[in-house]
Design a protein around this motif. Sequence first.
Motif, short mmCIF file in Angstrom:
data_model
loop_
_atom_site.label_atom_id
_atom_site.label_comp_id
_atom_site.label_asym_id
_atom_site.label_seq_id
_atom_site.Cartn_x
_atom_site.Cartn_y
_atom_site.Cartn_z
N LYS A 16 -46.58 12.95 -30.41
CA LYS A 16 -47.24 13.53 -29.24
C LYS A 16 -46.23 14.22 -28.33
O LYS A 16 -45.13 13.69 -28.12
N PRO A 17 -46.57 15.38 -27.81
CA PRO A 17 -45.66 16.03 -26.84
C PRO A 17 -45.47 15.15 -25.61
O PRO A 17 -46.37 14.43 -25.19
N GLU A 18 -44.28 15.24 -25.04
CA GLU A 18 -43.97 14.43 -23.86
C GLU A 18 -44.56 15.01 -22.58
O GLU A 18 -44.67 14.31 -21.58
N ALA A 19 -44.93 16.29 -22.61
CA ALA A 19 -45.47 16.95 -21.41
C ALA A 19 -46.60 17.87 -21.81
O ALA A 19 -46.79 18.19 -23.00
N LYS A 20 -47.38 18.30 -20.83
CA LYS A 20 -48.45 19.25 -21.05
C LYS A 20 -47.89 20.66 -20.92
O LYS A 20 -47.20 20.98 -19.96
N HIS A 21 -48.21 21.50 -21.89
CA HIS A 21 -47.65 22.85 -21.93
C HIS A 21 -48.76 23.89 -21.84
O HIS A 21 -49.91 23.64 -22.26
N GLU A 22 -48.40 25.04 -21.33
CA GLU A 22 -49.34 26.15 -21.22
C GLU A 22 -49.08 27.24 -22.25
O GLU A 22 -49.95 28.07 -22.49
N LEU A 23 -47.89 27.24 -22.86
CA LEU A 23 -47.51 28.30 -23.80
C LEU A 23 -47.39 27.74 -25.21
O LEU A 23 -46.94 26.60 -25.41
#
Length: 348
Positions: A112-119
Amino acid sequence: MLASLPMLRFCRDVLIGCMVLGTIWGGGFLLLRVMPDVVTTILNFSGTLGILIAFGIFVPPITLVVMGVARKRRGLLVSPLVATGIPAAIFAYAGYLQMLEVRNLEQRAFLKPEAKHELVMLPSHGCDSDCMQVLAETSYSVVGHEPLTDTMTLYRKASGDVCYKPDNVATLIKFTRAGYAGLCTLKSPIKTVDDALILERLTGKNAQTQVRLPSSYDGVLYSFIERKDGKDRLLGRWADGSVRAITDFAVGPRFDDLDFYGAALGVRFTKDPVFGHDDILARVEKFRPVMKLPDVQPEAVWAYGDLLNELRKSKRTAPGIQEPVAQAPIAHAPETGPQTGTEEQASR
């Protein structure tokens, strides 16, 4: 003791046959390696090289078989099978080990990604079909490269009146033809990307230079990477291909780009175009002025025809809507199912 003599003779003949074939085939291979390029080119151009290679491959084993039958020496008779079977088994086993080596590089279960991304960074040049599908069916904006200049570019999804402006109408038509009516892209150059989800697709030598892969691997290597504060972290890796040895050893189940992108992003992408997020009739009405723009012909005619075809399939009535008259035929959109939703304005 006497009973073992036929077996010893058989083994001796097998060994003799294998040594003869090994000497002839090995010598021929070395001769091809040391032969000057000029001689090789002349022989290849005249067709003589192919005849000599075929002669060297088939005549020696046939000769041993004939001698084995004529002299009743079974060892010579089976020696060609042994001489070809043992190397084939060795090469096949080596190919199997290389397939396992590629499989060990995979990381099928995504972290799972550690942060929420927009790109999302895609390995695309221009906003191609995969880029349009990611934009249309997710909330991400896409980072890719322009086809001609290779400039890193940010593609953002937009909808509404902004798509009918002259600068954006070309992408509006492109999205409509792909089955996403009413959407377009706003693009702008971007120098660096410090935070994003990266979907990487490597093929051939590009994959072998970045990841240690066997030279016999023929396929694609996909990687799912999270970039946070300029640092990359591998979240997953899939391989789609096979190791070519005596036979092909598939690394795993086959899949395409969208299968990997959807699994990484947690999205189930549609395999067929989905027309619009609201009333198709409203799309047709708003698209009519685009027909008068000369710079986007005949694609605009085809896109308008796609909308009309979709309108007929939905069994709606459209009073006053006339099909365009154009030299180019109106393209037919693929069969799609209806999709509902609200029209989105320009995203981030």
